[in-house]
Scaffold this motif. Structure first.
Motif, PDB file in Angstrom:
ATOM      1  N   THR A  54       0.842  -1.196   0.000  1.00  0.00           N
ATOM      2  CA  THR A  54       0.000   0.000   0.000  1.00  0.00           C
ATOM      3  C   THR A  54       0.878   1.246   0.000  1.00  0.00           C
ATOM      4  O   THR A  54       1.687   1.443   0.911  1.00  0.00           O
ATOM      5  CB  THR A  54      -0.927   0.021   1.225  1.00  0.00           C
ATOM      6  OG1 THR A  54      -1.758  -1.141   1.200  1.00  0.00           O
ATOM      7  CG2 THR A  54      -1.807   1.259   1.213  1.00  0.00           C
ATOM      8  N   ALA A  55       0.735   2.057  -1.044  1.00  0.00           N
ATOM      9  CA  ALA A  55       1.404   3.358  -1.127  1.00  0.00           C
ATOM     10  C   ALA A  55       0.364   4.446  -0.886  1.00  0.00           C
ATOM     11  O   ALA A  55      -0.792   4.315  -1.307  1.00  0.00           O
ATOM     12  CB  ALA A  55       2.056   3.541  -2.492  1.00  0.00           C
ATOM     13  N   GLN A  56       0.772   5.506  -0.229  1.00  0.00           N
ATOM     14  CA  GLN A  56      -0.187   6.559   0.087  1.00  0.00           C
ATOM     15  C   GLN A  56       0.492   7.911   0.166  1.00  0.00           C
ATOM     16  O   GLN A  56       1.720   8.014   0.275  1.00  0.00           O
ATOM     17  CB  GLN A  56      -0.905   6.273   1.413  1.00  0.00           C
ATOM     18  CG  GLN A  56      -0.036   6.400   2.636  1.00  0.00           C
ATOM     19  CD  GLN A  56      -0.818   6.268   3.934  1.00  0.00           C
ATOM     20  OE1 GLN A  56      -2.005   5.983   3.939  1.00  0.00           O
ATOM     21  NE2 GLN A  56      -0.142   6.505   5.045  1.00  0.00           N
ATOM     22  N   THR A  57      -0.336   8.934   0.083  1.00  0.00           N
ATOM     23  CA  THR A  57       0.097  10.306   0.303  1.00  0.00           C
ATOM     24  C   THR A  57      -0.991  11.019   1.089  1.00  0.00           C
ATOM     25  O   THR A  57      -2.174  10.666   0.995  1.00  0.00           O
ATOM     26  CB  THR A  57       0.348  11.041  -1.030  1.00  0.00           C
ATOM     27  OG1 THR A  57       0.818  12.366  -0.759  1.00  0.00           O
ATOM     28  CG2 THR A  57      -0.914  11.128  -1.856  1.00  0.00           C
ATOM     29  N   LYS A 301      -1.075  21.399   0.657  1.00  0.00           N
ATOM     30  CA  LYS A 301       0.172  21.144   1.359  1.00  0.00           C
ATOM     31  C   LYS A 301       0.352  19.641   1.509  1.00  0.00           C
ATOM     32  O   LYS A 301      -0.514  18.948   2.039  1.00  0.00           O
ATOM     33  CB  LYS A 301       0.152  21.809   2.742  1.00  0.00           C
ATOM     34  CG  LYS A 301       1.435  21.593   3.535  1.00  0.00           C
ATOM     35  CD  LYS A 301       2.626  22.251   2.857  1.00  0.00           C
ATOM     36  CE  LYS A 301       3.886  22.097   3.695  1.00  0.00           C
ATOM     37  NZ  LYS A 301       5.059  22.697   3.025  1.00  0.00           N
ATOM     38  N   VAL A 302       1.482  19.134   1.035  1.00  0.00           N
ATOM     39  CA  VAL A 302       1.766  17.705   1.125  1.00  0.00           C
ATOM     40  C   VAL A 302       2.325  17.403   2.510  1.00  0.00           C
ATOM     41  O   VAL A 302       3.449  17.785   2.834  1.00  0.00           O
ATOM     42  CB  VAL A 302       2.751  17.266   0.020  1.00  0.00           C
ATOM     43  CG1 VAL A 302       3.048  15.771   0.138  1.00  0.00           C
ATOM     44  CG2 VAL A 302       2.197  17.590  -1.352  1.00  0.00           C
ATOM     45  N   LEU A 303       1.531  16.741   3.323  1.00  0.00           N
ATOM     46  CA  LEU A 303       1.986  16.362   4.663  1.00  0.00           C
ATOM     47  C   LEU A 303       2.840  15.102   4.625  1.00  0.00           C
ATOM     48  O   LEU A 303       3.808  14.981   5.379  1.00  0.00           O
ATOM     49  CB  LEU A 303       0.780  16.142   5.581  1.00  0.00           C
ATOM     50  CG  LEU A 303      -0.112  17.351   5.839  1.00  0.00           C
ATOM     51  CD1 LEU A 303      -1.240  16.976   6.775  1.00  0.00           C
ATOM     52  CD2 LEU A 303       0.690  18.506   6.399  1.00  0.00           C
ATOM     53  N   GLU A 304       2.469  14.164   3.779  1.00  0.00           N
ATOM     54  CA  GLU A 304       3.205  12.908   3.654  1.00  0.00           C
ATOM     55  C   GLU A 304       3.415  12.633   2.172  1.00  0.00           C
ATOM     56  O   GLU A 304       2.472  12.329   1.453  1.00  0.00           O
ATOM     57  CB  GLU A 304       2.437  11.758   4.305  1.00  0.00           C
ATOM     58  CG  GLU A 304       3.203  10.455   4.391  1.00  0.00           C
ATOM     59  CD  GLU A 304       4.355  10.516   5.376  1.00  0.00           C
ATOM     60  OE1 GLU A 304       5.372   9.824   5.149  1.00  0.00           O
ATOM     61  OE2 GLU A 304       4.246  11.253   6.376  1.00  0.00           O
ATOM     62  N   PRO A 305       4.651  12.758   1.686  1.00  0.00           N
ATOM     63  CA  PRO A 305       4.886  12.523   0.252  1.00  0.00           C
ATOM     64  C   PRO A 305       4.756  11.050  -0.114  1.00  0.00           C
ATOM     65  O   PRO A 305       4.800  10.166   0.754  1.00  0.00           O
ATOM     66  CB  PRO A 305       6.324  13.025   0.045  1.00  0.00           C
ATOM     67  CG  PRO A 305       6.958  12.874   1.390  1.00  0.00           C
ATOM     68  CD  PRO A 305       5.876  13.120   2.407  1.00  0.00           C
ATOM     69  N   VAL A 306       4.606  10.814  -1.401  1.00  0.00           N
ATOM     70  CA  VAL A 306       4.480   9.435  -1.889  1.00  0.00           C
ATOM     71  C   VAL A 306       5.842   8.761  -1.837  1.00  0.00           C
ATOM     72  O   VAL A 306       6.847   9.329  -2.246  1.00  0.00           O
ATOM     73  CB  VAL A 306       3.945   9.417  -3.334  1.00  0.00           C
ATOM     74  CG1 VAL A 306       3.697   7.982  -3.795  1.00  0.00           C
ATOM     75  CG2 VAL A 306       2.658  10.222  -3.431  1.00  0.00           C
ATOM     76  N   ARG A 307       5.880   7.529  -1.333  1.00  0.00           N
ATOM     77  CA  ARG A 307       7.107   6.745  -1.328  1.00  0.00           C
ATOM     78  C   ARG A 307       6.777   5.286  -1.603  1.00  0.00           C
ATOM     79  O   ARG A 307       5.651   4.831  -1.349  1.00  0.00           O
ATOM     80  CB  ARG A 307       7.849   6.890   0.003  1.00  0.00           C
ATOM     81  CG  ARG A 307       7.116   6.334   1.205  1.00  0.00           C
ATOM     82  CD  ARG A 307       7.958   6.493   2.466  1.00  0.00           C
ATOM     83  NE  ARG A 307       7.340   5.871   3.622  1.00  0.00           N
ATOM     84  CZ  ARG A 307       6.487   6.471   4.419  1.00  0.00           C
ATOM     85  NH1 ARG A 307       6.148   7.730   4.172  1.00  0.00           N
ATOM     86  NH2 ARG A 307       5.956   5.839   5.459  1.00  0.00           N
ATOM     87  N   VAL A 308       7.741   4.581  -2.107  1.00  0.00           N
ATOM     88  CA  VAL A 308       7.551   3.171  -2.434  1.00  0.00           C
ATOM     89  C   VAL A 308       7.502   2.371  -1.139  1.00  0.00           C
ATOM     90  O   VAL A 308       8.443   2.428  -0.342  1.00  0.00           O
ATOM     91  CB  VAL A 308       8.683   2.667  -3.350  1.00  0.00           C
ATOM     92  CG1 VAL A 308       8.493   1.171  -3.646  1.00  0.00           C
ATOM     93  CG2 VAL A 308       8.715   3.465  -4.641  1.00  0.00           C
TER      94      VAL A 308
END
Length: 348
Positions: A54-57, A301-308
């Motif tokens: 699961t990937a999320q932003t 505003k991006v609080l948590e960027p997308v990561r693998v």
């Protein structure tokens, strides 16, 4: 005459707590063994399931209107936002539409083996080895050799074949968006067997959502800017034409002192001044609407960027083992009651 109370007989089965406790005491070891055995079976089955990541932003949007505005106030316009911003509660609906599914199918992706695909559609259609379970499920299914024809429709009406409909629904089902009930924080996530593709889909969904909300918010102002740009160009051409006509008339009547010539010059002068005023006024309005267009753009505003993702999100083997253990105890207890002890006959 016999007594009525002696004729009527009532069979009442009374089970005391001691008997229930003795029943579970006799079969306690059996139930424990069944729970452990079924739990181990559930964990073993979980190894046959595909690992999913699961990937999320997490985004913090600019709230466009009051989140607690009532329907009555919204109907009267008291709770509406004059800038026409979308409330965050509508964002999940944007990421569950058919156009969004079409957009995702065209997104180029790269899988965890560094294999590039021109689109998500090609990734979904890739030739991959099927598992034994999927082969069993697909056994006996027949595929029609004749492809489904796409019906002809008018412009602006979407029409899909069965395969296209399946792909679009599958694509938009890969991404889920949720909005916090109190803080309005947006969470976009995707769960797939490939962690890299899941992260790329979340990133593409984030861009689609921001662009959609931005276009919706500033669409009216953008139309006004485009309209004013055309009017400014027309006013500029009119001003240049009036200026050229005035100067050309002065050059050709430089030594003329007739009143008729002066009247014509005054008319050309007035036309030039009017066109210059119109051009200046439209230019000022154009600049104002350009500034307004920039001010109305929503802020995310991006609080948590997308990561693998590195760790899998499913299958959850411990949870599956617990479920199988509960089912094992239930089936074992049912077998003891109905088949071994035959307690149900005492209640008939």
């Amino acid at each position: 005459m016999p007594d009525i109370q002696s004729v009527k007989t009532t069979d009442t089965v009374e089970i005391s707590f001691i008997e229930v406790l003795g029943f579970f005491k006799r079969y306690f070891l059996v139930l424990v063994v069944a729970a452990i055995a079924f739990g181990i079976l559930g964990v073993a089955i979980s190894f046959l399931l595909e690992k999913r990541y699961t990937a999320q932003t997490i985004l913090l949007p600019e709230l466009g209107s009051s989140r607690n505005s009532s329907f009555f106030s919204m109907a009267l316009g008291a709770g509406s936002d004059p800038s026409g911003k979308l409330v965050p509660e509508l964002y999940p609906n944007i990421l569950s539409t058919v156009p969004f599914g079409q957009y995702l199918l065209k997104v180029p992706v790269v899988d965890q083996d560094n294999v590039s695909y021109t689109s998500l559609e090609n990734f979904m259609k890739r030739d991959s080895s099927q598992s034994f379970l999927s082969r069993l499920l697909s056994f006996g299914s027949k595929k029609s050799d004749k492809p489904a024809s796409k019906p002809k429709t008018d412009i602006g009406i979407l029409s899909f074949t069965m395969e296209q409909e399946r792909l679009v629904n599958a694509a938009k089902g890969l991404v889920q968006a949720t909005v916090g009930a109190t803080d309005g924080i947006i969470t976009i996530e995707s769960e797939m067997t490939d962690p890299v593709v899941a992260a790329m889909l979340v990133s593409a969904s984030e861009k689609y959502l921001i662009e959609y909300v931005t276009n919706y918010t500033v669409s009216k102002t953008t139309q006004q800017v485009e309209f004013l740009q055309k009017r400014v160009e027309e006013a500029k051409k009119r001003q240049q034409g009036a200026e050229y006509a005035l100067q050309a008339y002065r050059d050709s009547h430089r030594n003329t002192f007739l009143n008729v010539a002066r009247i014509e010059e005054q008319r050309l002068q007035a036309e030039y001044v009017l066109s210059q005023a119109i051009y200046s006024d439209l230019s000022n309005k154009l600049e104002q609407f350009k500034i307004r267009e920039k001010e109305e753009k929503p802020v995310f505003k991006v609080l948590e960027p997308v990561r693998v993702p590195l760790s899998k999100s499913s299958p959850k083997r411990f949870f599956i083992g617990i479920i199988f253990s509960v089912l094992g105890v239930f089936f074992t207890l049912s077998y003891i009651i109905f088949f071994k002890e035959k307690l149900h006959k005492q209640f008939v």
